[in-house]
Scaffold this motif. Structure first.
Motif, PDB file in Angstrom:
ATOM      1  N   ILE A  27      33.365  36.970  23.658  1.00  0.00           N
ATOM      2  CA  ILE A  27      33.557  37.963  23.732  1.00  0.00           C
ATOM      3  C   ILE A  27      32.925  38.030  25.346  1.00  0.00           C
ATOM      4  CG2 ILE A  27      31.719  38.100  22.382  1.00  0.00           C
ATOM      5  CD1 ILE A  27      32.824  41.236  22.457  1.00  0.00           C
ATOM      6  N   PRO A  28      33.856  38.104  26.259  1.00  0.00           N
ATOM      7  CA  PRO A  28      33.022  37.755  27.988  1.00  0.00           C
ATOM      8  C   PRO A  28      31.476  38.564  27.858  1.00  0.00           C
ATOM      9  CG  PRO A  28      34.969  39.579  28.168  1.00  0.00           C
ATOM     10  CD  PRO A  28      34.969  39.459  26.258  1.00  0.00           C
ATOM     11  N   MET A  29      30.692  38.440  28.483  1.00  0.00           N
ATOM     12  CA  MET A  29      29.477  38.897  28.920  1.00  0.00           C
ATOM     13  C   MET A  29      29.883  40.213  30.122  1.00  0.00           C
ATOM     14  SD  MET A  29      27.389  39.004  26.674  1.00  0.00           S
ATOM     15  CE  MET A  29      25.800  38.881  27.291  1.00  0.00           C
ATOM     16  N   PRO A  30      29.170  41.430  29.964  1.00  0.00           N
ATOM     17  CA  PRO A  30      29.601  42.110  31.311  1.00  0.00           C
ATOM     18  C   PRO A  30      28.539  42.114  31.885  1.00  0.00           C
ATOM     19  CG  PRO A  30      28.286  43.569  29.553  1.00  0.00           C
ATOM     20  CD  PRO A  30      28.557  41.792  28.716  1.00  0.00           C
ATOM     21  N   ILE A  31      28.917  42.226  33.401  1.00  0.00           N
ATOM     22  CA  ILE A  31      28.019  42.178  34.608  1.00  0.00           C
ATOM     23  C   ILE A  31      28.006  43.679  35.505  1.00  0.00           C
ATOM     24  CG2 ILE A  31      27.738  40.575  36.412  1.00  0.00           C
ATOM     25  CD1 ILE A  31      26.424  38.933  34.714  1.00  0.00           C
ATOM     26  N   VAL A  32      27.286  43.636  35.813  1.00  0.00           N
ATOM     27  CA  VAL A  32      27.074  45.400  36.645  1.00  0.00           C
ATOM     28  C   VAL A  32      26.413  44.951  37.795  1.00  0.00           C
ATOM     29  CG1 VAL A  32      26.764  47.654  36.997  1.00  0.00           C
ATOM     30  CG2 VAL A  32      26.365  46.324  34.707  1.00  0.00           C
ATOM     31  N   ILE A  33      27.438  44.883  39.017  1.00  0.00           N
ATOM     32  CA  ILE A  33      27.631  44.632  40.973  1.00  0.00           C
ATOM     33  C   ILE A  33      27.765  45.715  40.896  1.00  0.00           C
ATOM     34  CG2 ILE A  33      28.299  42.788  42.081  1.00  0.00           C
ATOM     35  CD1 ILE A  33      29.498  40.952  40.744  1.00  0.00           C
ATOM     36  N   ASP A  34      26.706  46.239  41.897  1.00  0.00           N
ATOM     37  CA  ASP A  34      26.578  47.611  42.463  1.00  0.00           C
ATOM     38  C   ASP A  34      27.187  48.675  41.506  1.00  0.00           C
ATOM     39  OD1 ASP A  34      25.384  47.273  45.099  1.00  0.00           O
ATOM     40  OD2 ASP A  34      27.357  46.226  45.800  1.00  0.00           O
ATOM     41  N   GLY A  35      27.212  48.702  40.410  1.00  0.00           N
ATOM     42  CA  GLY A  35      27.871  50.361  39.558  1.00  0.00           C
ATOM     43  C   GLY A  35      29.020  49.686  39.301  1.00  0.00           C
ATOM     44  N   THR A  36      29.542  49.321  39.701  1.00  0.00           N
ATOM     45  CA  THR A  36      30.737  48.396  39.035  1.00  0.00           C
ATOM     46  C   THR A  36      30.592  47.274  37.547  1.00  0.00           C
ATOM     47  OG1 THR A  36      32.351  48.953  40.638  1.00  0.00           O
ATOM     48  CG2 THR A  36      32.995  47.809  39.113  1.00  0.00           C
ATOM     49  N   THR A  37      31.388  47.368  36.592  1.00  0.00           N
ATOM     50  CA  THR A  37      30.868  46.813  35.530  1.00  0.00           C
ATOM     51  C   THR A  37      32.423  45.284  35.404  1.00  0.00           C
ATOM     52  OG1 THR A  37      29.894  48.009  33.972  1.00  0.00           O
ATOM     53  CG2 THR A  37      31.125  46.166  32.990  1.00  0.00           C
ATOM     54  N   TYR A  38      32.033  44.104  35.634  1.00  0.00           N
ATOM     55  CA  TYR A  38      33.333  43.254  35.632  1.00  0.00           C
ATOM     56  C   TYR A  38      31.970  42.258  34.156  1.00  0.00           C
ATOM     57  CZ  TYR A  38      33.454  44.113  40.169  1.00  0.00           C
ATOM     58  OH  TYR A  38      34.250  44.502  41.907  1.00  0.00           O
ATOM     59  N   TYR A  39      33.699  41.327  34.204  1.00  0.00           N
ATOM     60  CA  TYR A  39      33.481  40.481  32.829  1.00  0.00           C
ATOM     61  C   TYR A  39      33.671  38.997  32.704  1.00  0.00           C
ATOM     62  CZ  TYR A  39      33.612  44.543  30.277  1.00  0.00           C
ATOM     63  OH  TYR A  39      33.318  46.437  29.840  1.00  0.00           O
ATOM     64  N   GLU A  40      32.410  38.779  32.533  1.00  0.00           N
ATOM     65  CA  GLU A  40      32.500  36.713  32.797  1.00  0.00           C
ATOM     66  C   GLU A  40      33.770  36.684  32.245  1.00  0.00           C
ATOM     67  OE1 GLU A  40      29.129  33.195  32.244  1.00  0.00           O
ATOM     68  OE2 GLU A  40      29.797  34.901  31.158  1.00  0.00           O
ATOM     69  N   GLY A  41      34.743  35.525  33.560  1.00  0.00           N
ATOM     70  CA  GLY A  41      35.499  35.384  32.726  1.00  0.00           C
ATOM     71  C   GLY A  41      37.145  35.662  32.954  1.00  0.00           C
ATOM     72  N   LEU A  42      36.808  37.004  32.673  1.00  0.00           N
ATOM     73  CA  LEU A  42      37.927  38.123  32.945  1.00  0.00           C
ATOM     74  C   LEU A  42      38.848  38.285  33.942  1.00  0.00           C
ATOM     75  CD1 LEU A  42      37.939  39.361  29.956  1.00  0.00           C
ATOM     76  CD2 LEU A  42      39.701  37.901  30.334  1.00  0.00           C
ATOM     77  N   ASP A  43      37.924  39.424  34.745  1.00  0.00           N
ATOM     78  CA  ASP A  43      38.018  39.405  36.142  1.00  0.00           C
ATOM     79  C   ASP A  43      37.605  39.225  37.227  1.00  0.00           C
ATOM     80  OD1 ASP A  43      35.899  40.735  35.191  1.00  0.00           O
ATOM     81  OD2 ASP A  43      37.128  42.834  34.862  1.00  0.00           O
ATOM     82  N   ILE A  44      36.151  37.975  37.156  1.00  0.00           N
ATOM     83  CA  ILE A  44      35.206  37.665  37.817  1.00  0.00           C
ATOM     84  C   ILE A  44      35.548  36.446  37.898  1.00  0.00           C
ATOM     85  CG2 ILE A  44      33.626  38.225  36.846  1.00  0.00           C
ATOM     86  CD1 ILE A  44      32.463  39.253  40.330  1.00  0.00           C
ATOM     87  N   SER A  45      34.832  35.083  39.297  1.00  0.00           N
ATOM     88  CA  SER A  45      35.148  34.109  38.885  1.00  0.00           C
ATOM     89  C   SER A  45      33.471  34.000  39.046  1.00  0.00           C
ATOM     90  CB  SER A  45      35.848  33.432  40.030  1.00  0.00           C
ATOM     91  OG  SER A  45      35.871  33.595  41.683  1.00  0.00           O
ATOM     92  N   GLN A  46      33.802  32.568  39.234  1.00  0.00           N
ATOM     93  CA  GLN A  46      31.968  32.562  39.816  1.00  0.00           C
ATOM     94  C   GLN A  46      32.028  31.863  41.303  1.00  0.00           C
ATOM     95  OE1 GLN A  46      29.790  29.451  38.259  1.00  0.00           O
ATOM     96  NE2 GLN A  46      29.910  29.925  35.778  1.00  0.00           N
ATOM     97  N   GLU A  47      33.088  31.796  41.750  1.00  0.00           N
ATOM     98  CA  GLU A  47      32.776  31.960  43.293  1.00  0.00           C
ATOM     99  C   GLU A  47      32.677  33.883  43.819  1.00  0.00           C
ATOM    100  OE1 GLU A  47      35.290  30.656  41.171  1.00  0.00           O
ATOM    101  OE2 GLU A  47      35.028  28.291  41.925  1.00  0.00           O
ATOM    102  N   GLN A  48      33.150  33.784  43.139  1.00  0.00           N
ATOM    103  CA  GLN A  48      33.508  36.225  43.456  1.00  0.00           C
ATOM    104  C   GLN A  48      32.414  35.923  43.192  1.00  0.00           C
ATOM    105  OE1 GLN A  48      37.169  36.742  40.844  1.00  0.00           O
ATOM    106  NE2 GLN A  48      37.760  37.225  42.984  1.00  0.00           N
ATOM    107  N   PHE A  49      31.205  35.903  42.108  1.00  0.00           N
ATOM    108  CA  PHE A  49      30.580  36.524  41.324  1.00  0.00           C
ATOM    109  C   PHE A  49      28.797  36.270  42.919  1.00  0.00           C
ATOM    110  CE2 PHE A  49      25.823  35.570  39.897  1.00  0.00           C
ATOM    111  CZ  PHE A  49      25.756  36.812  38.904  1.00  0.00           C
ATOM    112  N   TYR A  50      28.872  34.322  42.828  1.00  0.00           N
ATOM    113  CA  TYR A  50      27.982  34.429  44.243  1.00  0.00           C
ATOM    114  C   TYR A  50      27.992  34.914  45.586  1.00  0.00           C
ATOM    115  CZ  TYR A  50      25.797  31.752  40.371  1.00  0.00           C
ATOM    116  OH  TYR A  50      25.369  31.463  38.891  1.00  0.00           O
ATOM    117  N   GLU A  51      29.852  35.221  45.891  1.00  0.00           N
ATOM    118  CA  GLU A  51      29.941  35.598  47.536  1.00  0.00           C
ATOM    119  C   GLU A  51      29.272  36.917  47.279  1.00  0.00           C
ATOM    120  OE1 GLU A  51      33.530  37.307  49.900  1.00  0.00           O
ATOM    121  OE2 GLU A  51      33.642  35.639  48.058  1.00  0.00           O
TER     122      GLU A  51
END
Length: 292
Positions: A27-51
């Motif tokens: 189950i992917p872990m959610p990450i909240v970025i500027d109020g928007t929820t993303y799911y690790e490994g599904l709709d955000i990559s490591q590169e996008q996250f650290y950018e």
């Protein structure tokens, strides 16, 4: 109907494609970025996250919603008799506590493991669970074994930048400024339940040596019997960094611990949002073995 399904979260470092490879549900872990929820490994990559993180976005970690977890359980129980669910350490998140409470509604078919692990150590527990399933163990037995062996693990993490520890309140602005000038790299440790300060070093090379010395001390002490029994592994994990630099750290770590099998995992985004890019983690941990 097959016996036992193994389920975990992406804090172990496994992504969706790994689930297919190893026969586990992730189950992917959610990450909240500027109020928007993303799911690790599904709709955000490591590169996008650290950018986004380096660009000053507001980033916080979260936990899977009870509805998402229970929906996954419901689907798995259409195919399996039981589920062993291995979330991240109960000392680092409320994921275990919530899942354990909701599992009571499933009549003993869902076994939530209080594993006290994260990242590479959690990944090993997931792999151990698969082996135990193949050996014919039931959910109750697998949960008991993993919990008995959970604390036989040690992680150290060197932080490359103080910026994100400052944002999280772990370092004062003045301390971060002085530390940056002096090239201070904090070394943190996870011993089961909490992320604690361990040491400070001047530069990442010195931090790496500090972590390796700590692990070697534990190999000579509390892990000596497990190493002699062949029930010990080593691991290295990192947040986003140049590939060549990462390969260099991997090679050096393998030279430091030539007698151990070494696993690599990216550090989860849940950790990355607190320590930033360039972080390096190392660990030693028990794997389940019949003679252990």
């Amino acid at each position: 109907m097959p016996g036992v399904a193994v389920m975990t979260d992406s804090n172990c470092g496994f992504m969706q494609e790994d689930g297919e490879k190893y026969g586990i549900s992730i189950i992917p872990m959610p990450i909240v970025i500027d109020g928007t929820t993303y799911y690790e490994g599904l709709d955000i990559s490591q590169e996008q996250f650290y950018e986004k993180l380096s660009g000053g976005a507001s980033v916080t970690s979260s936990q899977p919603s009870p509805g998402d977890v229970m929906d996954r359980w419901d689907r798995l129980l259409e195919k399996y008799d039981e589920i062993v669910y291995i979330p991240m350490s109960s000392g680092l998140s409320h994921s275990y506590e919530c899942a354990a409470a909701f599992s009571q509604e499933y009549g003993g078919r869902v076994h939530v493991v209080d594993n006290h692990r994260i990242s590479i150590t959690q990944a090993q527990s997931v792999l151990d669970a698969r082996i135990l399933v193949q050996q014919g163990r039931n959910g109750t037995e697998i949960k008991s074994i993993l919990e008995q062996e959970a604390l036989d693990a040690s992680i150290y993490i060197a932080v490359d930048t103080l910026e994100y520890l400052q944002k999280g309140g772990r370092v004062t602005p003045a301390g971060a400024a002085v530390g940056t000038v002096l090239n201070i790299k904090p070394v943190l440790t996870i011993q089961g339940d909490k992320l604690d300060a361990y040491a400070k070093a001047r530069g990442m090379k010195s931090a790496f040596k500090t972590m390796c010395r700590a692990l070697k001390g534990e190999l000579a002490g509390r892990f000596r019997g497990l190493q002699e029994a062949g029930c010990l592994c080593a691991g290295i994990a990192g947040t986003y960094m140049e590939p060549a630099l990462l390969e260099g750290w991997k090679a050096e770590f393998e030279r430091e611990f030539p007698g151990l099998d070494v696993m690599y995992m990216p550090l989860t985004l849940s950790i990355g949002c607190h320590i930033g890019p360039g972080g390096l983690g190392v660990g030693i941990y028990r794997k389940h073995c019949l003679n252990g």
